[in-house]
Scaffold this active site. Sequence first.
Site, PDB file in Angstrom:
ATOM      1  N   HIS A   1       0.181  -0.290 -10.351  1.00 14.10           N
ATOM      2  CA  HIS A   1      -0.691  -1.081  -9.469  1.00 14.10           C
ATOM      3  C   HIS A   1      -1.230  -2.312 -10.206  1.00 14.10           C
ATOM      4  CE1 HIS A   1      -3.345  -0.693  -5.635  1.00 14.10           C
ATOM      5  NE2 HIS A   1      -3.035  -1.952  -5.899  1.00 14.10           N
TER       6      HIS A   1
ATOM      7  N   ARG B   1       0.838  -1.191   0.000  1.00 19.56           N
ATOM      8  CA  ARG B   1       0.000   0.000   0.000  1.00 19.56           C
ATOM      9  C   ARG B   1       0.874   1.242   0.000  1.00 19.56           C
ATOM     10  NH1 ARG B   1      -3.379  -2.725  -1.645  1.00 19.56           N
ATOM     11  NH2 ARG B   1      -5.458  -3.209  -0.826  1.00 19.56           N
TER      12      ARG B   1
ATOM     13  N   GLU C   1      -3.275   7.625  -6.894  1.00 19.02           N
ATOM     14  CA  GLU C   1      -3.301   6.830  -8.127  1.00 19.02           C
ATOM     15  C   GLU C   1      -4.438   7.316  -9.028  1.00 19.02           C
ATOM     16  OE1 GLU C   1      -3.403   2.653  -7.157  1.00 19.02           O
ATOM     17  OE2 GLU C   1      -1.625   2.778  -5.891  1.00 19.02           O
TER      18      GLU C   1
END
Length: 346
Positions: free
Chosen positions: A307, A259, A288
């Site tokens: 990601h 994370r 993001e």
Amino acid sequence: MPTTVLAAGNHFVLPRLLTQELRNAVPGDGELEIHELRLPWPHTPFGKVAEVDEASGGEEEIIEALRGSRICVTQMAPLTERVLRACPDLELFCVSRGGPVNANLEAATRHGVAVCYAPGRNAVATAEHTIALILAAARGVADVHTDLKRGTWRGDTYDYGNCGIEIDGSTVGLVGFGAVGSRVARTLAAMGATVLVHDPYVRPDAVAGVARLVSLEELLTRSRIVSLHGRVTDETRGMISRARIASMPRGTVLVNCARGALVDYDAVCDALESGHLGGAGFDVYPAEPVPAGSRLLSTPGIVLTPHIAGASREVAHKAARIVAAEVARYLRGEPLAHCANPEAAR
């Protein structure tokens, strides 16, 4: 009378995969009446929808698609207070991801809707991606790849000061020893690394033969490579701080596929620019998509991926299979295996 189910997939966990696994888990003609909906993620980034996070699709679209359905299987559809009020037939909402962040659990419980999720569906993919980032960051792959694509042959990478490091013989520290961290540990140990682990929820016997449990401070001061595998809590938010980065040996490689909130990324960029850190690999970020002006995009020595650690075709199939199995248990009247609010199960 068949049970009406909405298979609200997207461009990753496809609606047809959800339907296929539902048919496999609940055999028999006429048992299920399945309606499909394709949500726009990842072509359109997920985001906040009303009071829930990381969702795809709007409330009106979901309400219309759910009309008359007892069950919904999805990855990103929002389950909000408004959706719950508008869909009184809904009994079970299955989220094909590691946690149901796109569901309002409190509201679902009040409305008697059980919410399930799919833990571990991307553990293998994320572990493999972590290894890929460790190797790429340790050997400076990103920068030389970019230079070569631009027409520059970097012969100077054979200079002793520019060479990367090997896994074999290195001490690697893993912060977290869950489904992902434990797989990474076994792979690194097989490659010849000495593996240290910090995880306050793991007993020493759980890592025996693969790694050794140590304090976070010992892990950071002894490891040439540090990889993060923890959840974000009040205790772990920002845990890789400027001071902790300074405590790492010069030339340490830092990797994060967990994370973004675990790391002070400005401190990482400073440490890379000063030469204190030898490299970094990141798949997760504080914001993001990464903003255009972020230092992460211009600081040398960083391998970046958007990601995608959990993105494999196998993950999509596993995710669909896990939630379909929950639907089968529910229809048989059995306890749900991965229910976030079991008190709501009817």
